[in-house]
Enzyme design. Structure first.
Site, PDB file in Angstrom:
ATOM      1  N   ARG A   7      27.500  -5.634  48.701  1.00 51.91           N
ATOM      2  CA  ARG A   7      26.949  -5.952  47.380  1.00 51.91           C
ATOM      3  C   ARG A   7      26.215  -4.760  46.824  1.00 51.91           C
ATOM      4  NH1 ARG A   7      24.708 -12.045  48.016  1.00 51.91           N
ATOM      5  NH2 ARG A   7      26.732 -12.726  48.790  1.00 51.91           N
TER       6      ARG A   7
ATOM      7  N   ASP B 132      25.903 -22.108  42.835  1.00 47.75           N
ATOM      8  CA  ASP B 132      25.610 -20.710  42.499  1.00 47.75           C
ATOM      9  C   ASP B 132      26.834 -19.959  41.966  1.00 47.75           C
ATOM     10  OD1 ASP B 132      27.022 -20.548  44.875  1.00 47.75           O
ATOM     11  OD2 ASP B 132      25.948 -18.772  45.555  1.00 47.75           O
TER      12      ASP B 132
ATOM     13  N   GLU C 166      22.127 -23.873  55.984  1.00 46.88           N
ATOM     14  CA  GLU C 166      21.078 -22.871  55.902  1.00 46.88           C
ATOM     15  C   GLU C 166      20.051 -23.327  54.869  1.00 46.88           C
ATOM     16  OE1 GLU C 166      22.429 -18.588  56.611  1.00 46.88           O
ATOM     17  OE2 GLU C 166      23.765 -19.284  55.045  1.00 46.88           O
TER      18      GLU C 166
ATOM     19  N   SER D 143      18.896 -21.653  52.609  1.00 45.66           N
ATOM     20  CA  SER D 143      19.154 -20.983  51.342  1.00 45.66           C
ATOM     21  C   SER D 143      20.182 -21.747  50.508  1.00 45.66           C
ATOM     22  CB  SER D 143      19.641 -19.571  51.615  1.00 45.66           C
ATOM     23  OG  SER D 143      20.751 -19.602  52.499  1.00 45.66           O
TER      24      SER D 143
ATOM     25  N   THR E  41      20.889 -15.841  60.388  1.00 45.57           N
ATOM     26  CA  THR E  41      21.194 -16.052  58.977  1.00 45.57           C
ATOM     27  C   THR E  41      22.565 -15.476  58.620  1.00 45.57           C
ATOM     28  OG1 THR E  41      18.879 -16.050  58.370  1.00 45.57           O
ATOM     29  CG2 THR E  41      20.433 -15.438  56.653  1.00 45.57           C
TER      30      THR E  41
ATOM     31  N   THR F 108      24.516  -9.290  54.802  1.00 41.74           N
ATOM     32  CA  THR F 108      24.620 -10.684  55.264  1.00 41.74           C
ATOM     33  C   THR F 108      25.945 -11.296  54.809  1.00 41.74           C
ATOM     34  OG1 THR F 108      22.231 -10.815  54.847  1.00 41.74           O
ATOM     35  CG2 THR F 108      23.348 -12.866  55.380  1.00 41.74           C
TER      36      THR F 108
ATOM     37  N   LYS G 247      30.202 -21.981  53.364  1.00 45.38           N
ATOM     38  CA  LYS G 247      29.397 -23.044  52.820  1.00 45.38           C
ATOM     39  C   LYS G 247      30.047 -23.506  51.528  1.00 45.38           C
ATOM     40  CE  LYS G 247      25.789 -19.926  51.087  1.00 45.38           C
ATOM     41  NZ  LYS G 247      25.822 -18.594  51.727  1.00 45.38           N
TER      42      LYS G 247
ATOM     43  N   HIS H 258      24.726 -15.316  44.177  1.00 43.90           N
ATOM     44  CA  HIS H 258      23.659 -15.759  43.277  1.00 43.90           C
ATOM     45  C   HIS H 258      22.995 -14.584  42.559  1.00 43.90           C
ATOM     46  CE1 HIS H 258      22.318 -14.728  47.208  1.00 43.90           C
ATOM     47  NE2 HIS H 258      21.118 -14.473  46.733  1.00 43.90           N
TER      48      HIS H 258
ATOM     49  N   ASP I  21      29.282 -21.518  46.610  1.00 46.53           N
ATOM     50  CA  ASP I  21      29.057 -21.945  47.994  1.00 46.53           C
ATOM     51  C   ASP I  21      27.669 -22.556  48.215  1.00 46.53           C
ATOM     52  OD1 ASP I  21      27.738 -19.544  47.760  1.00 46.53           O
ATOM     53  OD2 ASP I  21      28.672 -18.592  49.503  1.00 46.53           O
TER      54      ASP I  21
ATOM     55  N   ASP J  22      29.236 -18.077  43.152  1.00 47.59           N
ATOM     56  CA  ASP J  22      30.541 -18.204  43.790  1.00 47.59           C
ATOM     57  C   ASP J  22      30.807 -19.592  44.358  1.00 47.59           C
ATOM     58  OD1 ASP J  22      28.530 -17.656  45.669  1.00 47.59           O
ATOM     59  OD2 ASP J  22      29.979 -16.940  47.146  1.00 47.59           O
TER      60      ASP J  22
HETATM   61  C1  VG1 Z   1      20.923 -14.857  51.788  1.00 44.63           C
HETATM   62  C2  VG1 Z   1      20.512 -16.125  52.479  1.00 44.63           C
HETATM   63  C3  VG1 Z   1      21.512 -16.478  53.564  1.00 44.63           C
HETATM   64  C4  VG1 Z   1      22.917 -16.581  52.946  1.00 44.63           C
HETATM   65  C5  VG1 Z   1      23.242 -15.290  52.233  1.00 44.63           C
HETATM   66  C6  VG1 Z   1      24.557 -15.358  51.501  1.00 44.63           C
HETATM   67  O1  VG1 Z   1      20.916 -13.779  52.723  1.00 44.63           O
HETATM   68  O2  VG1 Z   1      19.221 -16.022  53.020  1.00 44.63           O
HETATM   69  O3  VG1 Z   1      21.125 -17.684  54.172  1.00 44.63           O
HETATM   70  O4  VG1 Z   1      23.874 -16.817  53.937  1.00 44.63           O
HETATM   71  O5  VG1 Z   1      22.229 -15.003  51.256  1.00 44.63           O
HETATM   72  O6  VG1 Z   1      24.567 -16.407  50.576  1.00 44.63           O
HETATM   73  P1  VG1 Z   1      19.705 -12.745  52.842  1.00 44.63           P
HETATM   74  O7  VG1 Z   1      20.128 -11.763  53.893  1.00 44.63           O
HETATM   75  O8  VG1 Z   1      19.493 -12.155  51.496  1.00 44.63           O
HETATM   76  O9  VG1 Z   1      18.511 -13.553  53.243  1.00 44.63           O
HETATM   77  V1  VG1 Z   1      25.556 -16.335  49.221  1.00 44.63           V
HETATM   78  O10 VG1 Z   1      25.471 -17.711  48.444  1.00 44.63           O
HETATM   79  O11 VG1 Z   1      25.277 -14.877  48.779  1.00 44.63           O
HETATM   80  O12 VG1 Z   1      27.135 -16.052  49.762  1.00 44.63           O
HETATM   81 CO    CO Z   2      26.951 -17.831  47.101  1.00 40.79          CO
END
Ligand code: VG1
Ligand code: CO
Length: 547
Positions: free
Chosen positions: A22, A278, A364, A366, A345, A18, A377, A114, A282, A280
């Site tokens: 990672r 969080d 979002e 999240s 997402t 996403t 974000k 996060h 965002d 980073d």
């Molecule tokens: C999660 C959230 C998604 C967000 C992504 C990255 O993804 O649900 O809305 O954009 O993290 O956020 P997933 O595929 O685990 O549901 V961040 O703050 O990591 O850049």
């Molecule tokens: Co983040």
């Protein structure tokens, strides 16, 4: 300086999720693992020669080492100039801001957001393109394909760059500019918000804030903007020093992980606004005195109040939310007579709409909210937006939320995460539900009748790219769009799979707005477990995290 060609073997697991690649730190520390991915990025950037790139990270364990490796590789790959955050520190929105401001070809964000940090934690790397936003799927897929065939990478034999010294240094033929991590971002914030008004309110004590930096990247930004520029008293920012392991805590801004802040906000000493960001920088969590604002509601409230903020006084072109985000913002958009888009997402799906000027704000569920000022974000931006609204309206967060619900109804909303479950079993659960989709339509469960069940597919309105398999939606008949349950598998986890279940119901009656969402949604929550046979498939009777 001579360029070194190093022979390597491909890894098969470097497909970005996403939000970038990672993995656990020890995966990244395997010989050539980081190098392979970075070379795959450079191979994909065929026009990189002589260009500028931005790089920085959230300060987590391995940030500095990774930066030195990447800088040497960038020089060997013909990059002209690298802008690096001082000490290797840049928040995700700050990277986006710098790419745009200095017209860079793109940038690299070193973060696992996060996810926990430290030697036992996670690391990550994400490539952003020239609009400042995450690379679209077409590019992340090309990077992945490249990583499957990679045979060599390029680097230099050179000493480390001094990451803490501002100014220019040379690395082979490449220029490295170490920039202030905060200055350009802070300047952008000053253009959007009424700093004078917020500052008066904070200095006079009419308004108070507590911001939790969670020992992650936003600390320096919050100290500089909230305390130094706006004059919030020292101590308004807590856990404001970035630490490689985030102080052993989980830098995820929710009620479960920002406990000290949450306890304060539900105590008699609570300030007017409580917020956290969080790893980073965002994400954002917004709290008022004895009041928690869901990210979905926060987006709707920001949209409804946007014209109170100088940067948005002219009104909004349109808005967008990710599919699982509650439909609270849809109602506001309808009243304002502006377009509202539903995207998959991940922030990358907002990029085209923002670039085309079709939307101004987006978010979002999240804990992510932002606008067209960057292409990521932006946690601190959301906090400043709330602060600006509070300074103008001079009402409490809770009063603002209640008035909003009275006008638009309240979208009770919750997300239940089943973390670190068996990946094959989780996939089997999703497959079974997908297969049963059409047979479920028309079935009744207590008060709920299923109206539709589909697998969300998105056609980008700007370039018509189709993204399939973005989550299963089960919609029930009823007013206000009807209740809804959404299932999807996380694309950011590093252990097994995480099943996310999103549950929502609109409640028009103000007398019922003060219920606990877990109670207001109790029947739907039970139904969410039954419909997907969660216990049978993944052996869990309750979620691991509720937000
Ligand atoms: C999660 C959230 C998604 C967000 C992504 C990255 O993804 O649900 O809305 O954009 O993290 O956020 P997933 O595929 O685990 O549901 V961040 O703050 O990591 O850049
Ligand atoms: Co983040």
């Amino acid at each position: 300086m001579t360029i070194k060609t190093v022979t390597t073997q491909p890894f098969t697991d470097q497909r970005p999720g996403t939000s970038g690649l990672r993995k656990r730190v020890d995966v990244f520390q395997q010989p050539n693992y980081l190098e392979n991915f970075v070379q795959s990025v450079f191979n994909t950037l065929t026009d990189r020669r002589g260009q500028t790139l931005v790089i920085g990270g959230d300060g987590r364990y391995y940030n500095r080492e990774a930066l030195q490796i990447i800088l040497r590789m960038a020089a060997a790959n013909g990059v002209g100039r690298m802008l690096v955050g001082q000490g290797g520190i840049l928040s995700t929105p700050a990277v986006s801001c710098l790419i745009r401001k200095y017209r860079a070809l793109g940038g690299l964000v070193l973060s696992a957001s996060h996810n926990p940090g430290g030697p036992e934690g996670d690391f990550g790397i994400k490539y952003n393109v020239s609009n400042g936003g995450p690379a679209p799927e077409r590019i992340t897929e090309a990077i992945f394909q490249n990583s499957l065939n990679i045979r060599e990478y390029y680097t230099l034999d050179a000493a480390d760059i001094q990451l803490d010294e501002l100014g220019e240094q040379q690395l082979g033929a490449m220029q490295v500019v170490v920039v202030d991590s905060v200055a350009d971002y802070a300047e952008l914030m000053e253009q959007l918000f009424d700093f004078e008004r917020m500052s008066q309110a904070l200095r006079s004590g009419a308004l108070s804030i507590r911001f939790d930096g969670m020992h992650a990247v936003t600390g320096p930004y919050a100290h500089a903007i909230l305390e130094q520029r706006l004059g919030a008293p020292a101590g308004s920012v807590i856990r404001g020093t970035p630490l490689p392991d985030f102080g052993g805590a989980h830098p995820d801004p929710n009620l479960a992980h920002a406990q000290e802040l949450a306890a304060l906000m539900f105590s008699p000493q609570a300030p007017d606004l409580g917020a956290a960001s969080d790893g980073d920088g965002d994400r954002n969590m917004i709290l008022g005195r004895e009041c928690y604002i869901t990210p979905s509601d926060s987006l709707a409230i920001l949209v409804a109040n946007a014209t109170l903020v100088p940067g948005y006084a002219k009104g909004l072109a349109g808005v967008a939310r990710s599919m699982p985000t509650s439909r609270a913002v849809d109602r506001v958009a309808e009243q304002l007579g502006i377009e509202c888009f539903e995207t998959p997402t991940g922030w990358k799906f907002f990029g085209n709409l923002l670039d085309a000027g079709r939307i101004t704000l987006c978010g979002e569920e999240s804990f992510g909210t932002s606008s067209d000022h960057v292409r990521e974000k932006d946690g601190l931006w959301a906090v400043l937006f709330w602060l600006n609204i509070l300074a103008v309206r001079q009402e409490s967060v809770s009063a603002i939320a209640h008035q909003h619900w009275t006008r638009y109804g309240r979208n009770f909303y919750t997300r239940h995460d089943y973390e670190a479950v068996d990946a094959e079993r989780a996939q089997a659960l999703m497959d079974a539900l997908r297969r049963r989709g059409s047979e479920l339509v028309g079935q009744r469960f207590g008060a709920f009748e299923i109206e539709y069940c589909d697998d969300f597919s998105y056609t980008d309105p700007i370039d018509e790219t189709v993204s399939q398999g973005q989550g299963l939606r089960i919609g029930f008949s009823g007013s206000g769009g009807g209740p809804r349950i959404v299932y999807r598998l996380s694309g950011t986890g590093t252990q097994g799979a995480t099943l996310r279940v999103y549950i929502e119901r609109h409640e028009p009656t103000p007398e019922r707005h003060d219920q606990d969402p877990q109670i207001a949604l109790a029947e739907l929550i039970t139904l969410s477990q039954q419909l997907a046979e969660i216990e049978a498939y993944i052996g869990r009777t309750a979620p691991s995290v509720i937000t």
